[in-house]
Design an enzyme around this catalytic site. Sequence first.
Site, PDB file in Angstrom:
ATOM      1  N   SER A   1       0.824  -1.215   0.000  1.00 21.71           N
ATOM      2  CA  SER A   1       0.000   0.000   0.000  1.00 21.71           C
ATOM      3  C   SER A   1       0.849   1.252   0.000  1.00 21.71           C
ATOM      4  O   SER A   1       0.327   2.357  -0.195  1.00 21.71           O
ATOM      5  CB  SER A   1      -0.907   0.018   1.237  1.00 21.71           C
ATOM      6  OG  SER A   1      -0.127   0.029   2.430  1.00 21.71           O
TER       7      SER A   1
ATOM      8  N   HIS B   1      -3.318  -3.780  -5.229  1.00 26.48           N
ATOM      9  CA  HIS B   1      -3.562  -3.295  -3.862  1.00 26.48           C
ATOM     10  C   HIS B   1      -5.022  -3.516  -3.495  1.00 26.48           C
ATOM     11  O   HIS B   1      -5.907  -2.760  -3.899  1.00 26.48           O
ATOM     12  CB  HIS B   1      -3.199  -1.811  -3.753  1.00 26.48           C
ATOM     13  CG  HIS B   1      -3.436  -1.255  -2.381  1.00 26.48           C
ATOM     14  ND1 HIS B   1      -3.823   0.050  -2.164  1.00 26.48           N
ATOM     15  CD2 HIS B   1      -3.372  -1.841  -1.154  1.00 26.48           C
ATOM     16  CE1 HIS B   1      -3.979   0.242  -0.859  1.00 26.48           C
ATOM     17  NE2 HIS B   1      -3.711  -0.878  -0.238  1.00 26.48           N
TER      18      HIS B   1
ATOM     19  N   GLU C   1      -6.597  -1.482  -6.559  1.00 27.04           N
ATOM     20  CA  GLU C   1      -5.753  -0.613  -7.382  1.00 27.04           C
ATOM     21  C   GLU C   1      -4.769  -1.489  -8.154  1.00 27.04           C
ATOM     22  O   GLU C   1      -3.980  -2.224  -7.559  1.00 27.04           O
ATOM     23  CB  GLU C   1      -5.001   0.384  -6.500  1.00 27.04           C
ATOM     24  CG  GLU C   1      -5.912   1.396  -5.825  1.00 27.04           C
ATOM     25  CD  GLU C   1      -5.179   2.323  -4.865  1.00 27.04           C
ATOM     26  OE1 GLU C   1      -5.544   3.500  -4.786  1.00 27.04           O
ATOM     27  OE2 GLU C   1      -4.231   1.854  -4.182  1.00 27.04           O
TER      28      GLU C   1
ATOM     29  N   ASN D   1      -4.458   6.624  -1.180  1.00 30.88           N
ATOM     30  CA  ASN D   1      -3.618   7.192  -0.136  1.00 30.88           C
ATOM     31  C   ASN D   1      -2.953   8.496  -0.537  1.00 30.88           C
ATOM     32  O   ASN D   1      -2.466   9.231   0.317  1.00 30.88           O
ATOM     33  CB  ASN D   1      -2.556   6.178   0.307  1.00 30.88           C
ATOM     34  CG  ASN D   1      -3.127   5.148   1.257  1.00 30.88           C
ATOM     35  OD1 ASN D   1      -4.074   5.425   1.994  1.00 30.88           O
ATOM     36  ND2 ASN D   1      -2.572   3.950   1.243  1.00 30.88           N
TER      37      ASN D   1
END
Length: 503
Positions: free
Chosen positions: A123, A144, A156, A194
């Site tokens: 991540s 991910h 992802e 993120n």
Amino acid sequence: MTAIERSRTVAVVGAGTMGQGIAQVALLAGHRVLIYDIDAALASDGVGIVQDRVERMAAKGRLDRAEAEEAVGRIAAAGALADLAGAALVIEAVVENVGIKQTLFAALEDVLEPDALLATNTSSLSVTELAAGLAHPGRFLGLHFFNPAPLLPLVEVVSGSATDPDAAERAYRTVLGWGKTPVRCADTPGFIVNRIARPFYAEAFAVYEEQGADPATIDAVLRESGGFKMGPFALTDLIGQDVNEAVTRSVWESFFRSPKFTPSLAQRRLVQSGRLGRKSGHGWFPYGPEAVAAQPHTAGPEEAPDKVTVVGDLGPAAELADLLEEAGIAVTATEQGGPYIQLPGEGQLVLADGKTSVEFADVVYFDLALDYRGATRIALSASEDTSERTLAEAIGLFQKLGKQVSVIGDVPGMIVARTVAMLIDLTADAVARGVASAEDIDTAMRLGVNYPLGPSEWHERLGQDWAYDLLHHLDERCPGGRYAPSLALFKLGYAAGDEEGTR
């Protein structure tokens, strides 16, 4: 490029919670699944946990009994990496350490067939860096998954600098066939979620550090006005302050300490004090049987004005005119000047625009709402120079509409508005840099962190110049680069203007 055939084996390396979840997803999609862990007992336990979950699904009627029994027989523990030789896809879910992962992938290269895909579930680490040293980096990519992997739909699909487009497409179609919602992403710090999500936390913490409002009030405004499912203070307490701050710091460092991603000193102090959130019994809020839930600031009752004048186009807040009339307040409209709502005491009620109330004679700002009709709380801000009558009229007006009112400090951009503007800006910049498409970013933010709208959807709703103008004003008042609008956002405004013939 087609998905990996259901007859092919999928292997997961790492038998922790995430590895178990990914194994369960692949298993229920029809693959034979192998779990490997350096600790053989953990691999065996992981297999048993997945089998138990599948059997419980059948017992609850969520899975056909025969299908469950067949699935339970398709998963096994691998005693050595060599046992993964026939796998068409290997997904790594081990500790977030570059050296450990690189050693693992180098060993896997010696075992797997040339057409097998290698994927990392990292991540926070660079997919490009993890592939360094591999003889065949073209087949290496990031997948991910979000925790818990069996429940959350987003994945992802991250292409490193050396990833072959065909490999990324094959992985994308495979994950799509597993019933997940994949989004394509280039290898960038934080990937999509993120990276783009940083302002949701950072702006709330900044308002707190600026003494604008307390955590409970900021959370309430973002939930009840902005439409977010959980406020950032409660959410980081749930995630863990150490975990959330580590991600923020990693993204900041990876972007060479860009002011756009500067971590919060207040959050750093929480981590240093050991107040990590729910897991430690105290974070922004206290937890436990004796804890008293913090309440947001809510203004006492005030008399609503019986009439107002809407001056100019209120833009994102235009529906307020109808709501006021429905509530029995007489509304007069004039197209000249504004935009603001003229109150009877000569004060003005203005939508947050990145400026401060102290700059004007008698102004109360009100925050952005996802839906002014549905919002249950509205934030107002005023300075010491704002008259008591104007503030009381503003409070009473929104209370007349059935809203609770939170009065915060004279913070430019307020809470929801500055948060949304920053989300829009980071998205525009990411799209311009080829990180991901606007559509994939919207999908990722709605599914990955449960936002009410994707940033580009907010941008379309609010108008092409709205975020740029607000951030430009914020940058003037808080210089240093954090709020400087990106070139991409600037260009979006001009592109829209050219289409409309208004520039």
